[in-house]
Design an enzyme around this catalytic site. Structure first.
Site, mmCIF file in Angstrom:
data_model
loop_
_atom_site.group_PDB
_atom_site.id
_atom_site.type_symbol
_atom_site.label_atom_id
_atom_site.label_comp_id
_atom_site.label_asym_id
_atom_site.label_seq_id
_atom_site.Cartn_x
_atom_site.Cartn_y
_atom_site.Cartn_z
ATOM 1 N N GLU A 480 18.009 -64.170 45.518
ATOM 2 C CA GLU A 480 17.967 -65.622 46.011
ATOM 3 C C GLU A 480 17.756 -65.518 47.381
ATOM 4 O O GLU A 480 16.767 -66.395 48.094
ATOM 5 C CB GLU A 480 19.267 -66.471 45.740
ATOM 6 C CG GLU A 480 19.246 -66.888 44.129
ATOM 7 C CD GLU A 480 19.648 -65.674 43.334
ATOM 8 O OE1 GLU A 480 20.171 -64.747 43.681
ATOM 9 O OE2 GLU A 480 19.447 -66.038 42.215
ATOM 10 N N HIS A 550 27.304 -72.412 35.472
ATOM 11 C CA HIS A 550 26.421 -73.291 35.254
ATOM 12 C C HIS A 550 26.542 -74.669 35.222
ATOM 13 O O HIS A 550 25.944 -75.761 34.847
ATOM 14 C CB HIS A 550 25.715 -72.744 33.839
ATOM 15 C CG HIS A 550 25.097 -71.745 33.421
ATOM 16 N ND1 HIS A 550 26.142 -70.557 33.395
ATOM 17 C CD2 HIS A 550 23.913 -71.071 33.620
ATOM 18 C CE1 HIS A 550 25.542 -69.449 33.203
ATOM 19 N NE2 HIS A 550 24.280 -69.951 33.346
#
Ligand SMILES: Cc1ncc(C[n+]2csc(CCOP(=O)(O)OP(=O)(O)O)c2C)c(N)n1
Length: 750
Positions: A480, A550
Site C-alpha cells: 500500500e 474487512h
C-alpha cells in the site's frame, strides 16, 4: 595534467574498490549498454575549471555547515544537520546531472548537491532562520529540507525513505508524458489549469538516502518497482556507517547494502569511495548515463564519513571511540581534494587561499542577509494547506443532473465505474492503479476475448484497462505504501492518479505516506509543489461475516489530518458527483466508499450525465423535520432514515436527517441552521464512539450553539471495539436502526 583531466586515466590509478559480485554486475550492465555510455562519460571529462568548481562547491557546503553551527550556538537558528563528509559524493552527483531537467529527491544531508544544482547559500540560510522568504518552505521546515520548483528539487520531509517511492512515481510520470505528450496540455476548468507539466523523455530521477534508511520497507518497495519498470532512477546511498548511533552492521545484515541489493534485475550498481571526488564523479556519470539511455535504474553506494555527529542534537563521542573519528579524519574529502589539486598543480596555495576567502565572504554575506530577513507573518500559517487556485467547494462544482435517454436506476458501484470512465475519456492525465484493479495483468487472453477480466475485488474498475490500456490502468504490487508513494510522485509531476486501496483495513501500511507526505506536500513547500490525487477506499462493516479485517471504519484519523479532503457518500448519485469533483479538483482527496452500499437498493439513481458534480462541504437534508436533528453519513444514513420514518409513524416525532456526505470540509451552516430550528441533536456514525468523528461535531455544537440546545448533544456509534465475525456480535457492536430509534425517542422526550 593541468589543462584537462581524463576520468579513465585517473581510474587506472584510482583507489576504487568494487567487490567481486558488484564488479560482475557492472561488467554485465556495461556490456549491455556497450560503448555509448563510456562515450558519454568520457565526453563529460572533468576539465581543470570543473575540478576547481568541484572543490569550490565542496568547500562552500562545508563552510555553510560551519556557519550554521555558529548560528545555532548563537541561537539565531534552531536546528542543524550537516553534509560534512558527504560533499565529494554529492557534488559529483550534482555535476553529473542536469538541474531543472532531471528531478531530485534529496536526503536531509544533501546540501552539497543542492548547491551544485544552483541553490544558493542565501536560499539555504533563509530556511535556517525560518524567514518569510525561505524559498523552500516559507519558514515551515527545518534547515536542510530542500525544495526548489525551478531546479526540480522536490520538497522533502524528515521521514527517512518515503522519498524513494515518490521518486519512482516521478520517473513513471516522465515516461507517461513522453509516451502521451498530449496529456501535458493545459485544460481550463479543472486542476490542469494550475498544474504545469515539464518533461523531456530522457530525464533521470535522483533519490538519496543514508545506509540506515535502507532498512525502511519503502526503500525495498521502491527497488521492486524501479527494477520491474526499468525506471530511470539513480539511487545514491550515503553510507557514513551510522544511523544516529546505530552502526551499519546493526541495520544491514553483513554490513554492506550493495551485497544485499545486487540481485535486483535491470540495475546498474556501483560501490565507490564517496570521499574521493573523481571516483565519485565517474560512478555518478556512469550511473546517470545508464539511466538516461533507458536501460533501467542505477544504485551508487558511496562510502563517506560523518565528522560532525548526526546533528547538533547528538554527541557522537558517547558511542564512537576517538580512534574511529581519527581514522575518518584522514579521509576527509575536503582536505583530500585540496591536497589533490595542489599535487596535480591545478591550484597553488595562493589560489586555494583566494578561493576559500571568496567562499567565506559569500557565506558571510548570506548569513548577514539571512539574520536580517523578514520573519513570516502569523496570518501566513494556514496558507497553502489546500489549493488556493481551485477549491472543491467552488460554485463550478454545483451542477444539475442532466438525465440521458437511459433512465435505468444504477447502483453506487455502477455509477462510480461510469464516473471513472467518463473522466478518463475527458482527461488523459488520469491513471488508475492498485491491487487487482486491472482487468488482467497478462493482457493477451484479455485482448483475444478469452477472459472477461477482473477489474477490482468489488469490480469498481471493471473494463477500465480494456478501454484505456495498460499504460493507464494496471495492477500495483501488493504494497500500500508503494501505491500511495508512487501516486504522490506522479501527482507532483502533473498526473492525476486515482488509486485504490483494496480495503480500508489495509490502509495502514500507506499511513506514513498519507500523514507525513500526501497531506503536507503543498503546505511544507509553501505552494512550491502539490499532489492532487484521489484515493478510493472501500470502507465499513454491516457485512455479516466481514469480521475484524474487512469491516473497519476510522475516517476521523484522516479528518484529523489537515491537507487532505475526506468525503463519504451514502448513495449512488452523491458517489458519482463527489467522485467527479474529487478528480477535477486541485487537492488530495480520500474518497471513502461504503462497501455495504455498493449494490444496495437504497440510493440507486439514473446516470446524471458526464459533467454532474457535487461541491465538497455541502450536506444533504435527507428528511426535513422540526423536532430533532440527526447528523450522520455513510451506511448509517439509510439506518437512521428507517428509524426516523418509524418514529414518525409510531409517535409522530418529526426528525430532520442530515447526510454530511463530505467530512472534511463539513457543512457547519446546515448543521447550525438545523440545530437552531430543532434544539435537539444526535450525531451518529458507524465508527467507534470514543474519539470518533462525532466528538468534534458534538463539541462544536456545545461551544457555538449552547444557547440553542434544549437537551444535551447525544452520540450514537459503535462499541469501542473491533467488529467481530459472528453476526450476532457484529449486530451488537455496530449501531443499528433500533439503537437510533431509541436514541431519537429518548432525546425527543428529554
Ligand atoms: C521514518 C523515520 N524514522 C526515524 C527518524 C529519526 N531519524 C532521523 S535521521 C535517523 C538516522 C538516519 O540514518 P541514515 O539513514 O544512515 O542517515 P545519516 O543521518 O547517517 O546520513 C533517524 C533514526 C526519521 N527521521 N524518520
Amino acid at each position: 595534467m593541468r589543462g584537462g583531466f581524463s576520468l579513465w586515466g585517473w581510474n587506472k590509478a584510482g583507489a576504487r574498490q568494487y567487490n567481486h559480485c558488484l564488479a560482475e554486475a557492472i561488467t554485465m550492465a556495461r556490456n549491455m549498454v556497450s560503448n555509448s555510455i563510456e562515450k558519454k562519460v568520457t565526453e563529460g571529462e572533468l576539465t581543470s575549471e570543473k575540478l576547481v568548481e568541484f572543490y569550490r562547491l565542496m568547500y562552500l557546503s562545508r563552510r555553510t555547515d560551519d556557519r550554521e553551527i555558529v548560528l545555532k550556538r548563537q541561537q539565531k537558528i534552531f536546528f542543524q544537520v550537516s553534509c560534512a563528509g558527504h560533499e565529494a559524493l554529492l557534488v559529483a552527483a550534482g555535476m553529473a546531472m542536469r538541474p531543472g531537467y532531471d528531478w531530485f529527491y534529496p536526503y536531509y544531508r544533501d546540501r552539497a548537491i543542492c548547491l551544485a544544482l544552483g541553490n544558493t547559500v542565501e536560499d539555504q540560510l533563509l530556511q535556517s532562520v525560518g524567514a518569510a522568504d525561505d524559498p523552500a518552505s516559507g519558514g515551515r521546515q527545518m534547515p536542510s529540507h530542500w525544495s526548489s520548483p525551478k531546479l526540480n528539487i522536490v520538497t522533502s520531509s524528515s521521514s527517512t525513505a518515503t522519498q524513494c517511492l515518490q521518486a519512482i512515481g516521478c520517473a513513471e510520470a516522465g515516461r507517461y508524458f513522453s509516451r502521451h505528450p498530449e496529456a501535458a496540455a493545459k485544460h481550463p476548468g479543472d486542476y490542469r489549469e494550475f498544474k504545469d507539466v515539464k518533461f523531456h523523455g530522457d530525464e533521470v530521477v535522483y533519490v538519496s538516502i543514508g545506509e540506515g534508511a535502507t532498512s525502511q520497507g519503502e526503500f525495498w518497495e521502491s527497488l521492486n518497482t524501479a527494477s520491474n519498470g526499468k525506471l530511470p532512477v539513480v539511487y545514491v546511498i550515503e553510507d557514513n556507517q551510522y544511523a544516529i548511533s546505530t552502526p551499519v552492521e546493526t541495520n544491514t545484515p553483513g554490513g554492506n547494502i550493495s551485497r544485499l541489493v545486487a540481485n535486483f534485475p535491470n540495475f546498474h550498481f556501483a560501490e565507490v569511495d564517496g570521499t574521493d571526488p573523481i571516483a565519485s564523479y565517474k560512478a555518478m556519470a556512469e550511473a546517470v548515463a545508464y539511466c538516461r539511455a533507458g536501460y533501467g535504474p542505477a544504485l551508487v553506494h558511496g562510502h563517506v564519513i560523518r565528522p560532525y555527529s548526526h546533528s547538533l542534537s547528538d554527541d557522537e563521542r558517547l558511542y564512537r571511540p576517538a580512534s574511529e573519528l581519527e581514522a575518518d579524519a584522514l579521509r576527509d574529502p575536503i582536505s583530500r581534494m585540496q591536497m589533490w589539486l595542489l599535487r596535480e598543480g591545478i591550484l597553488d596555495e595562493a589560489a586555494i587561499n583566494r578561493l576559500e576567502r571568496q567562499v567565506d565572504e559569500e557565506v558571510q554575506r548570506a548569513a548577514d542577509k539571512a539574520i536580517m530577513a523578514k520573519l513570516p507573518s502569523l496570518d501566513s500559517i494556514p496558507r497553502h494547506l489546500y489549493s488556493e487556485d481551485l477549491s472543491p467547494m467552488d460554485a463550478r462544482f454545483a451542477t444539475q443532473p442532466r438525465p440521458t435517454a437511459d433512465a435505468a436506476e444504477r447502483t453506487m458501484a455502477d455509477l462510480i465505474n461510469c464516473c471513472l470512465k467518463d473522466e478518463m475519456r475527458r482527461d488523459d492525465r488520469i491513471v488508475v492503479f492498485g491491487e487487482d484493479v486491472a482487468d488482467a495483468s497478462r493482457e493477451e487472453p484479455l485482448r483475444a476475448g478469452k477472459i472477461k477480466g477482473k477489474g477490482g475485488v468489488f469490480k469498481l474498475t471493471a473494463g477500465l484497462q480494456t478501454e484505456f490500456g495498460s499504460d493507464r490502468v494496471w495492477n500495483s504490487p501488493l504494497a500500500e505504501a508503494n501505491i500511495v508513494g508512487r501516486a504522490i510522485g506522479m501527482a507532483e509531476r502533473g498526473l492525476k492518479p486515482v488509486v485504490e486501496i483494496q480495503f480500508f483495513d489495509y490502509i495502514w501500511p500507506a499511513m506514513h505516506q498519507m500523514r507525513n507526505e500526501l497531506a503536507l506536500i503543498r503546505w511544507r513547500s509553501n505552494d512550491g509543489f502539490s499532489c492532487p490525487l484521489v484515493m478510493r477506499v472501500p470502507i465499513g462493516g454491516y457485512l455479516t461475516g466481514g469480521s475484524i479485517y474487512h469491516s473497519q471504519s476510522g475516517e476521523s484519523i484522516f479528518t484529523h489530518t489537515p491537507g487532505v479532503r475526506v468525503v463519504m457518500p451514502s448513495n449512488a448519485l452523491d458517489a458519482l458527483g463527489l467522485l467527479r469533483t474529487a478528480i477535477r479538483c486541485d487537492d488530495p482527496v480520500l474518497f471513502l466508499e461504503h462497501k455495504r452500499l455498493y449494490r444496495e437498493t437504497y440510493g440507486r439513481a439514473a446516470y446524471p450525465g458526464p459533467d454532474y458534480c457535487i461541491p465538497f462541504g455541502k450536506a444533504k437534508i435527507v428528511r426535513p423535520g422540526r423536532e430533532l436533528t440527526v447528523i450522520t453519513y455513510g451506511a448509517v444514513v439509510p439506518r437512521a432514515l428507517q428509524a426516523a420514518e418509524r418514529l414518525h409513524r409510531d409517535k409522530g416525532i418529526d426528525v430532520e436527517l442530515i447526510d454530511l456526505r463530505s467530512l472534511a470540509p463539513y457543512d457547519w451552516e446546515t448543521i447550525a441552521e438545523s440545530v437552531r430550528k430543532t434544539n435537539r441533536v444526535i450525531v451518529a456514525h458507524e465508527d467507534m464512539l470514543s474519539w470518533g468523528y462525532g466528538a468534534e461535531i458534538a463539541a462544536r455544537i456545545g461551544e457555538e450553539l449552547f444557547h440553542d440546545l434544549d437537551a444535551p448533544v447525544r452520540r450514537v456509534a459503535s462499541m469501542d471495539t473491533f467488529v467481530a465475525y459472528q453476526p450476532i456480535l457484529e449486530d451488537a457492536i455496530l449501531p443499528q436502526s433500533e439503537d437510533l430509534y431509541r436514541a431519537m425517542e429518548d432525546l425527543a422526550a428529554f
